[in-house]
Write an enzyme that holds these catalytic residues in place. Structure first.
Site, short mmCIF file in Angstrom:
data_model
loop_
_atom_site.label_atom_id
_atom_site.label_comp_id
_atom_site.label_asym_id
_atom_site.label_seq_id
_atom_site.Cartn_x
_atom_site.Cartn_y
_atom_site.Cartn_z
CE LYS A 37 -1.31 0.00 4.88
NZ LYS A 37 -2.40 -0.06 5.80
CB VAL A 80 -4.83 -6.45 -0.40
CG1 VAL A 80 -5.64 -7.74 -0.53
CG2 VAL A 80 -3.46 -6.60 -1.05
CD GLU A 167 12.72 -2.80 20.87
OE1 GLU A 167 11.97 -2.71 19.89
OE2 GLU A 167 13.86 -3.33 20.82
CG ASP A 295 3.57 -9.95 12.31
OD1 ASP A 295 4.60 -10.64 12.32
OD2 ASP A 295 3.49 -8.83 12.86
CB ALA A 311 11.93 -8.43 11.86
P1 NAD Z 1 3.03 -8.44 23.03
O1 NAD Z 1 1.77 -9.18 22.84
O2 NAD Z 1 4.29 -9.17 23.07
O3 NAD Z 1 2.95 -7.58 24.40
C1 NAD Z 1 1.78 -6.91 24.79
C2 NAD Z 1 1.80 -6.69 26.29
O4 NAD Z 1 0.63 -5.97 26.65
C3 NAD Z 1 1.79 -7.99 27.08
O5 NAD Z 1 2.82 -7.96 28.04
C4 NAD Z 1 0.40 -8.00 27.71
O6 NAD Z 1 0.38 -8.63 28.98
C5 NAD Z 1 0.09 -6.51 27.83
N1 NAD Z 1 -1.34 -6.23 27.89
C6 NAD Z 1 -2.35 -6.84 27.21
N2 NAD Z 1 -3.54 -6.32 27.59
C7 NAD Z 1 -3.29 -5.37 28.51
C8 NAD Z 1 -4.12 -4.47 29.24
N3 NAD Z 1 -5.44 -4.45 29.12
N4 NAD Z 1 -3.51 -3.59 30.07
C9 NAD Z 1 -2.16 -3.57 30.21
N5 NAD Z 1 -1.35 -4.42 29.56
C10 NAD Z 1 -1.90 -5.29 28.70
O7 NAD Z 1 3.02 -7.30 21.89
P2 NAD Z 1 4.25 -6.46 21.30
O8 NAD Z 1 5.11 -5.92 22.39
O9 NAD Z 1 3.67 -5.50 20.34
O10 NAD Z 1 5.10 -7.51 20.53
C11 NAD Z 1 4.51 -8.26 19.45
C12 NAD Z 1 5.55 -9.27 18.98
O11 NAD Z 1 6.61 -8.58 18.35
C13 NAD Z 1 6.14 -10.08 20.11
O12 NAD Z 1 6.35 -11.38 19.67
C14 NAD Z 1 7.46 -9.41 20.36
O13 NAD Z 1 8.42 -10.29 20.89
C15 NAD Z 1 7.82 -8.92 18.98
N6 NAD Z 1 8.69 -7.74 19.06
C16 NAD Z 1 10.03 -7.98 19.11
C17 NAD Z 1 10.89 -6.91 19.21
C18 NAD Z 1 12.37 -7.19 19.27
O14 NAD Z 1 12.78 -8.34 19.04
N7 NAD Z 1 13.20 -6.22 19.61
C19 NAD Z 1 10.39 -5.59 19.26
C20 NAD Z 1 9.02 -5.39 19.21
C21 NAD Z 1 8.16 -6.49 19.12
#
Ligand code: NAD
Length: 389
Positions: A37, A80, A167, A295, A311
């Site tokens: 997109k 899409v 992060e 994803d 990633a």
């Molecule tokens: P995630 O699902 O890993 O984390 C979301 C967090 O929000 C969880 O800890 C959860 O308990 C919390 N949560 C859910 N509902 C909630 C609520 N109502 N109130 C408060 N907290 C709540 O999502 P993400 O961090 O976006 O990551 C997604 C994926 O991407 C993961 O697999 C992660 O490991 C990956 N990721 C990796 C990197 C890296 O390798 N550096 C960076 C960013 C994301």
């Protein structure tokens, strides 16, 4: 006649799939069409940096046409709308594409868990446009504070302490004092709060490293509220399950992701969070001509837990799908998806990180930060974009 392969989405999975398939095939064998997109590929793993102004948009976006260069992949900039897998046709906003083989790599979208007001009154961090919106909003809060002295303008809440949340919090902890100084706002009035539903931040991650991360962020002024879900958001107020409320103009939601709706709408079998079930060769269950990667899909690892939507996993799915499309065309043996897990590193700001490397090694501080940086450059080298970075 050349087979027509349509790849939907130029994120980590889709772009790598297109580049690998290009390498494996000749123009006589295959026509490759990549749909996205935007005309740029986003380095989603770096979005926390432009969200606070530590980096610019140009540092986290790469022109798809310049990555493709003279390769035989044709790029179509479009959105899409739907997939008709019986007619083998994809409807885009501006045209239609037929295919012999389809790769769906459309990523994920934010999961709001039905929490009232969350979607309407929070920011998310899944694209460079959203990162830009966060940066502009934060600047505006600090810039206009002197006019009305509303303390809620200086309270910044991040919901969710997964990797994305941590992060971002790390980056905010570094940059908010800098921005406060720029706008003549007293630094001690700034509050940075991270709310997490689970009993610990970075749930499931190594406890020693989690403790290092928590101490480092707390030392830079971050306040953690853990074991307390966000239950409602109204304009200017975040409500917690504990009954407490946080007055804030800035709620950034990083509480999780789900598959994009177009996958389930096309009739592909999905799990409850909208991600497609795929076989060991990354093909949609029951569809031998459709690969669903990144994803947008759900794959169980040998430990019985799903591979995380990262990633690192997405790029390996892209490679695997390319090999298996080629093998299918050539009637050769297909390769099971068996990724090499390199570990996971979360940055805690601009010069610090924590991470597990391989199966056993732990890293923290500057060393871990360099590991994360190195993985970015390895990826840029893979897609042939190193010189642009
Ligand atoms: P995630 O699902 O890993 O984390 C979301 C967090 O929000 C969880 O800890 C959860 O308990 C919390 N949560 C859910 N509902 C909630 C609520 N109502 N109130 C408060 N907290 C709540 O999502 P993400 O961090 O976006 O990551 C997604 C994926 O991407 C993961 O697999 C992660 O490991 C990956 N990721 C990796 C990197 C890296 O390798 N550096 C960076 C960013 C994301």
């Amino acid at each position: 006649m050349a087979k027509k392969v349509v790849i939907l989405g130029a994120g980590y999975a889709g772009l790598v799939c297109a580049l690998e398939l290009n390498k494996l095939t000749t123009a006589q064998e295959v026509e490759i069409i990549l749909v996205n997109k935007h005309e740029y590929h986003q380095l989603v793993t770096q979005l926390h940096e432009p969200a606070v102004g530590a980096k610019e948009e140009k540092d986290v976006t790469l022109s798809i046409n310049s990555i493709l260069g003279a390769k035989k992949v044709k790029f179509v900039k479009d959105v899409v709308v739907s997939i008709d897998n019986e007619a083998k046709e994809v409807k885009l906003e501006n045209s239609k594409l037929s295919y012999d083989y389809l790769v769906v790599a459309l990523g994920s979208e934010t999961e709001y868990f039905g929490i009232p007001g969350l979607k309407e009154y929070s920011f998310t961090l899944k694209s460079v446009n959203q990162a830009n919106r966060i940066r502009e909003h934060i600047e505006n809060c600090l810039k206009t504070y002197s006019q009305d002295k509303k303390d809620s303008k200086l309270t910044f809440v991040v919901g969710g302490a997964g990797f994305t949340g941590i992060e971002l919090v790390g980056e905010l902890a570094d940059m908010l004092p800098v921005l406060a100084q720029k706008h003549n706002v007293p630094k001690d009035k700034i509050k940075l709060i991270n709310v997490e539903a689970a009993p610990m931040i970075l749930p499931g991650f190594d406890e020693e490293l989690v403790s290092v991360a928590k101490k480092s962020l707390e030392a830079r002024g971050v306040q953690f509220i853990i074991g307390t879900p966000v239950v409602q958001v109204e304009p200017g107020i975040v409500h917690l399950k504990s009954g407490d409320t946080i007055p804030t103009e800035t709620m950034i939601w990083t509480g999780g992701v789900r598959g994009v709706p177009v996958v389930a709408e096309a009739g592909f079998e999905t799990e409850p969070r909208g991600r497609a079930k795929v076989d060991e060769y990354m093909r949609a269950v029951g569809h031998e001509d459709v690969w669903i990667i990144g994803d947008s899909c759900f794959v169980l690892a040998p430990n019985g837990r799903p591979y995380p939507p990262t990633a690192q996993i997405s790029t390996q799915m892209g490679e695997n799908a390319a090999v298996n499309i080629y093998s299918t065309m050539k009637h050769m043996k297909k390769e099971k998806f068996d990724p090499v897990l390199l570990g996971a590193v979360a940055s805690l700001g601009r010069k610090e990180a924590i991470g597990s490397i391989g199966n056993k090694m732990k890293a923290k501080g500057w060393l871990a930060y360099r590991v994360k940086d190195a993985s970015k450059y390895r990826y840029l080298a893979k897609i042939g974009a190193l010189l642009k970075s």
